[in-house]
Design a protein around this motif. Structure first.
Motif, short mmCIF file in Angstrom:
data_model
loop_
_atom_site.label_atom_id
_atom_site.label_comp_id
_atom_site.label_asym_id
_atom_site.label_seq_id
_atom_site.Cartn_x
_atom_site.Cartn_y
_atom_site.Cartn_z
N THR A 1 30.84 -14.90 25.23
CA THR A 1 30.13 -14.65 26.47
C THR A 1 31.05 -14.93 27.64
O THR A 1 31.64 -16.00 27.75
N TYR A 2 31.18 -13.95 28.52
CA TYR A 2 31.99 -14.12 29.72
C TYR A 2 31.08 -14.15 30.94
O TYR A 2 30.28 -13.24 31.16
N VAL A 3 31.20 -15.22 31.70
CA VAL A 3 30.47 -15.34 32.95
C VAL A 3 31.52 -15.66 34.03
O VAL A 3 32.20 -16.68 33.94
N PRO A 4 31.68 -14.79 35.02
CA PRO A 4 32.69 -15.05 36.06
C PRO A 4 32.28 -16.26 36.90
O PRO A 4 31.11 -16.43 37.22
N GLY B 1 31.72 -25.47 32.78
CA GLY B 1 31.12 -26.61 32.09
C GLY B 1 29.81 -26.24 31.40
O GLY B 1 29.54 -26.67 30.29
N LYS B 2 29.02 -25.43 32.07
CA LYS B 2 27.76 -25.00 31.47
C LYS B 2 28.00 -24.07 30.28
O LYS B 2 27.29 -24.13 29.29
N LEU B 3 29.01 -23.21 30.39
CA LEU B 3 29.34 -22.35 29.26
C LEU B 3 29.81 -23.18 28.07
O LEU B 3 29.44 -22.91 26.92
N ALA B 4 30.62 -24.19 28.34
CA ALA B 4 31.13 -25.04 27.26
C ALA B 4 29.99 -25.80 26.58
O ALA B 4 30.06 -26.08 25.38
N ALA B 5 28.95 -26.11 27.34
CA ALA B 5 27.80 -26.82 26.77
C ALA B 5 26.82 -25.87 26.10
O ALA B 5 25.82 -26.30 25.54
N VAL C 1 24.30 -20.68 28.64
CA VAL C 1 24.73 -19.39 29.19
C VAL C 1 23.87 -19.02 30.39
O VAL C 1 24.40 -18.54 31.41
N GLN C 2 22.57 -19.23 30.31
CA GLN C 2 21.68 -18.89 31.43
C GLN C 2 22.00 -19.74 32.65
O GLN C 2 22.02 -19.25 33.77
N GLY C 3 22.26 -21.02 32.45
CA GLY C 3 22.64 -21.90 33.55
C GLY C 3 23.96 -21.50 34.17
O GLY C 3 24.14 -21.56 35.38
N ALA C 4 24.91 -21.10 33.31
CA ALA C 4 26.20 -20.64 33.81
C ALA C 4 26.05 -19.36 34.63
O ALA C 4 26.68 -19.22 35.69
#
Length: 89
Positions: free
Chosen positions: A6-9, A39-43, A46-49
């Motif tokens: 998952t990529y989130v800019p 940090g959110k992606l690492a945890a 995904v929605q938070g990120a």
């Protein structure tokens, strides 16, 4: 969902540039949200990120708009004062 795919800019570059060149207070808010994305992606959040990414982009955009608006208002003021000074002479 696999977070490694998952990529989130994070919009960190835009946040930093809008802070330096446009509007400091709004840009700082953008940097804070941009810093939360990875940090959110690492945890695994995904929605938070994605939410933090959207907020970082929104605040960077408002910072840029505020900066441009202030420059335009300043230029209008300077030209108006110059015109008034020329009329008094």
């Amino acid at each position: 969902m696999n977070t490694s795919q998952t990529y989130v800019p994070n919009h960190l570059v835009w946040a930093i540039l809008s802070t330096l060149f446009c509007c400091l207070p709004l840009g700082i808010v953008s940097i804070v949200f941009a810093a939360q994305v990875n940090g959110k992606l690492a945890a695994g959040d995904v929605q938070g990120a994605q939410d933090s990414s959207d907020k970082a982009k929104k605040w960077a955009m408002w910072s840029a708009i505020a900066g441009v608006s202030l420059v335009v208002i300043y230029l209008i003021f300077i030209f108006a004062m110059g015109g008034m000074a020329a009329m008094q002479q």
